[in-house]
Motif scaffolding. Structure first.
Motif, PDB file in Angstrom:
ATOM      1  N   ASP A  96     -33.454 -34.717  15.125  1.00 44.62           N
ATOM      2  CA  ASP A  96     -32.470 -33.753  15.628  1.00 44.62           C
ATOM      3  C   ASP A  96     -32.835 -32.329  15.204  1.00 44.62           C
ATOM      4  O   ASP A  96     -32.727 -31.387  16.001  1.00 44.62           O
ATOM      5  CB  ASP A  96     -31.069 -34.078  15.107  1.00 44.62           C
ATOM      6  CG  ASP A  96     -30.394 -35.226  15.825  1.00 44.62           C
ATOM      7  OD1 ASP A  96     -30.829 -35.593  16.938  1.00 44.62           O
ATOM      8  OD2 ASP A  96     -29.410 -35.767  15.283  1.00 44.62           O
ATOM      9  N   GLY A 100     -33.705 -29.389  17.744  1.00 44.20           N
ATOM     10  CA  GLY A 100     -32.908 -28.162  17.686  1.00 44.20           C
ATOM     11  C   GLY A 100     -33.759 -26.932  17.461  1.00 44.20           C
ATOM     12  O   GLY A 100     -33.516 -25.871  18.049  1.00 44.20           O
ATOM     13  N   ASP A 101     -34.763 -27.054  16.630  1.00 46.42           N
ATOM     14  CA  ASP A 101     -35.614 -25.899  16.373  1.00 46.42           C
ATOM     15  C   ASP A 101     -36.457 -25.558  17.595  1.00 46.42           C
ATOM     16  O   ASP A 101     -36.641 -24.385  17.918  1.00 46.42           O
ATOM     17  CB  ASP A 101     -36.494 -26.122  15.145  1.00 46.42           C
ATOM     18  CG  ASP A 101     -36.661 -24.839  14.360  1.00 46.42           C
ATOM     19  OD1 ASP A 101     -37.757 -24.258  14.384  1.00 46.42           O
ATOM     20  OD2 ASP A 101     -35.671 -24.398  13.753  1.00 46.42           O
ATOM     21  N   GLN A 103     -35.553 -26.112  20.655  1.00 46.03           N
ATOM     22  CA  GLN A 103     -34.623 -25.459  21.576  1.00 46.03           C
ATOM     23  C   GLN A 103     -34.523 -23.962  21.240  1.00 46.03           C
ATOM     24  O   GLN A 103     -34.516 -23.117  22.134  1.00 46.03           O
ATOM     25  CB  GLN A 103     -33.238 -26.096  21.492  1.00 46.03           C
ATOM     26  CG  GLN A 103     -32.253 -25.442  22.448  1.00 46.03           C
ATOM     27  CD  GLN A 103     -30.813 -25.634  22.048  1.00 46.03           C
ATOM     28  OE1 GLN A 103     -30.486 -25.719  20.866  1.00 46.03           O
ATOM     29  NE2 GLN A 103     -29.946 -25.702  23.047  1.00 46.03           N
ATOM     30  N   ARG A 104     -34.472 -23.624  19.978  1.00 51.16           N
ATOM     31  CA  ARG A 104     -34.385 -22.222  19.573  1.00 51.16           C
ATOM     32  C   ARG A 104     -35.660 -21.459  19.944  1.00 51.16           C
ATOM     33  O   ARG A 104     -35.598 -20.307  20.356  1.00 51.16           O
ATOM     34  CB  ARG A 104     -34.085 -22.132  18.084  1.00 51.16           C
ATOM     35  CG  ARG A 104     -32.644 -22.498  17.768  1.00 51.16           C
ATOM     36  CD  ARG A 104     -32.453 -22.893  16.299  1.00 51.16           C
ATOM     37  NE  ARG A 104     -31.066 -23.167  15.982  1.00 51.16           N
ATOM     38  CZ  ARG A 104     -30.420 -24.278  16.292  1.00 51.16           C
ATOM     39  NH1 ARG A 104     -31.045 -25.255  16.934  1.00 51.16           N
ATOM     40  NH2 ARG A 104     -29.158 -24.445  15.964  1.00 51.16           N
ATOM     41  N   TYR A 127     -39.641 -32.980  24.460  1.00 46.98           N
ATOM     42  CA  TYR A 127     -38.343 -32.405  24.082  1.00 46.98           C
ATOM     43  C   TYR A 127     -37.248 -32.932  25.018  1.00 46.98           C
ATOM     44  O   TYR A 127     -36.195 -33.378  24.560  1.00 46.98           O
ATOM     45  CB  TYR A 127     -38.476 -30.884  24.142  1.00 46.98           C
ATOM     46  CG  TYR A 127     -37.201 -30.095  24.174  1.00 46.98           C
ATOM     47  CD1 TYR A 127     -36.444 -29.914  23.020  1.00 46.98           C
ATOM     48  CD2 TYR A 127     -36.771 -29.480  25.349  1.00 46.98           C
ATOM     49  CE1 TYR A 127     -35.288 -29.159  23.046  1.00 46.98           C
ATOM     50  CE2 TYR A 127     -35.621 -28.719  25.377  1.00 46.98           C
ATOM     51  CZ  TYR A 127     -34.877 -28.566  24.223  1.00 46.98           C
ATOM     52  OH  TYR A 127     -33.740 -27.809  24.241  1.00 46.98           O
ATOM     53  N   ASP A 136     -29.533 -34.694  19.647  1.00 46.30           N
ATOM     54  CA  ASP A 136     -28.952 -33.417  20.065  1.00 46.30           C
ATOM     55  C   ASP A 136     -27.927 -32.828  19.089  1.00 46.30           C
ATOM     56  O   ASP A 136     -27.239 -31.869  19.412  1.00 46.30           O
ATOM     57  CB  ASP A 136     -28.306 -33.582  21.441  1.00 46.30           C
ATOM     58  CG  ASP A 136     -27.235 -34.664  21.448  1.00 46.30           C
ATOM     59  OD1 ASP A 136     -26.892 -35.222  20.382  1.00 46.30           O
ATOM     60  OD2 ASP A 136     -26.739 -34.953  22.562  1.00 46.30           O
ATOM     61  N   SER A 137     -27.842 -33.345  17.882  1.00 48.30           N
ATOM     62  CA  SER A 137     -26.800 -32.864  16.960  1.00 48.30           C
ATOM     63  C   SER A 137     -27.087 -31.477  16.393  1.00 48.30           C
ATOM     64  O   SER A 137     -26.187 -30.844  15.843  1.00 48.30           O
ATOM     65  CB  SER A 137     -26.598 -33.856  15.809  1.00 48.30           C
ATOM     66  OG  SER A 137     -27.658 -33.780  14.871  1.00 48.30           O
ATOM     67  N   ARG A 138     -28.295 -30.975  16.537  1.00 49.95           N
ATOM     68  CA  ARG A 138     -28.651 -29.666  15.950  1.00 49.95           C
ATOM     69  C   ARG A 138     -28.905 -28.602  17.026  1.00 49.95           C
ATOM     70  O   ARG A 138     -29.537 -27.584  16.771  1.00 49.95           O
ATOM     71  CB  ARG A 138     -29.881 -29.798  15.063  1.00 49.95           C
ATOM     72  CG  ARG A 138     -29.738 -30.814  13.935  1.00 49.95           C
ATOM     73  CD  ARG A 138     -28.805 -30.388  12.870  1.00 49.95           C
ATOM     74  NE  ARG A 138     -29.400 -29.248  12.187  1.00 49.95           N
ATOM     75  CZ  ARG A 138     -28.851 -28.581  11.199  1.00 49.95           C
ATOM     76  NH1 ARG A 138     -27.670 -28.928  10.765  1.00 49.95           N
ATOM     77  NH2 ARG A 138     -29.448 -27.581  10.630  1.00 49.95           N
ATOM     78  N   LEU A 139     -28.395 -28.830  18.231  1.00 53.43           N
ATOM     79  CA  LEU A 139     -28.591 -27.873  19.319  1.00 53.43           C
ATOM     80  C   LEU A 139     -27.636 -26.700  19.190  1.00 53.43           C
ATOM     81  O   LEU A 139     -26.520 -26.851  18.677  1.00 53.43           O
ATOM     82  CB  LEU A 139     -28.360 -28.550  20.675  1.00 53.43           C
ATOM     83  CG  LEU A 139     -29.300 -29.698  21.041  1.00 53.43           C
ATOM     84  CD1 LEU A 139     -28.894 -30.279  22.385  1.00 53.43           C
ATOM     85  CD2 LEU A 139     -30.751 -29.231  21.055  1.00 53.43           C
ATOM     86  N   ILE A 140     -28.067 -25.534  19.661  1.00 54.52           N
ATOM     87  CA  ILE A 140     -27.157 -24.399  19.742  1.00 54.52           C
ATOM     88  C   ILE A 140     -26.272 -24.590  20.967  1.00 54.52           C
ATOM     89  O   ILE A 140     -26.675 -25.221  21.944  1.00 54.52           O
ATOM     90  CB  ILE A 140     -27.915 -23.053  19.801  1.00 54.52           C
ATOM     91  CG1 ILE A 140     -28.938 -23.032  20.937  1.00 54.52           C
ATOM     92  CG2 ILE A 140     -28.562 -22.720  18.479  1.00 54.52           C
ATOM     93  CD1 ILE A 140     -29.617 -21.692  21.172  1.00 54.52           C
ATOM     94  N   THR A 142     -23.611 -26.412  21.270  1.00 55.15           N
ATOM     95  CA  THR A 142     -22.948 -27.716  21.443  1.00 55.15           C
ATOM     96  C   THR A 142     -21.906 -27.919  20.368  1.00 55.15           C
ATOM     97  O   THR A 142     -21.850 -27.262  19.394  1.00 55.15           O
ATOM     98  CB  THR A 142     -23.949 -28.887  21.392  1.00 55.15           C
ATOM     99  OG1 THR A 142     -24.651 -28.870  20.147  1.00 55.15           O
ATOM    100  CG2 THR A 142     -24.921 -28.814  22.544  1.00 55.15           C
TER     101      THR A 142
END
Length: 142
Positions: A96, A100-101, A103-104, A127, A136-140, A142
């Motif tokens: 996750d 998430g990183d 995604q950033r 990805y 997906d728990s570390r997505l911006i 959400t």
């Protein structure tokens, strides 16, 4: 503070260490560090960013956006993925964080937080597969 203690243990004199204690994220850390060094009268032409291995690309892109005049080099502890997962103790959480990183790395340039970087097609495809698999728990956003 961990890095300060490590530097002291390596023999760096206490008076040569400046600590930025206010940041809540990478962008703030870079901005507040720039301000701290400027207030101390330290001219910076190059800098070394030390981060978690999975954060190097994002840290670099953020620093290039916020501190474009400095030459930036990134470093992290060399860890195999298996060793990193063992150190955290939660396989899903680690994936996750990686998702998430990334995604950033993809989204932050659009928001003005970082310089754009190429994300190879096969990385972007992986990805997307991980997102569909529920990492997906570390997505911006959400």
């Amino acid at each position: 503070m961990h890095y300060r203690e490590h530097a002291l243990g390596l023999g760096v004199p206490d008076e040569a260490i400046l600590v930025e204690p206010k940041a809540a994220n990478t962008g703030q850390n870079i901005t507040f560090s720039w301000e701290l060094l400027a207030e101390a009268g330290v001219q910076v032409d190059s800098l070394l960013l030390v981060s978690k291995p999975y954060m190097e690309r994002r840290s670099y892109a953020t620093c290039r956006k916020l501190w474009p005049e400095a030459e930036v080099v990134c470093a992290s502890e060399p860890l195999d993925l298996d060793d990193y997962i063992k150190s955290i103790g939660d396989d899903k959480f680690v994936v996750d964080m990686l998702v998430g990183d990334l995604q950033r790395v993809i989204e932050y340039p659009k928001l003005g937080f970082a310089v754009e970087q190429d994300v190879p097609g096969e990385v972007h495809d992986a990805y997307e597969r991980l997102l569909r698999a529920g990492f997906d728990s570390r997505l911006i956003g959400t």
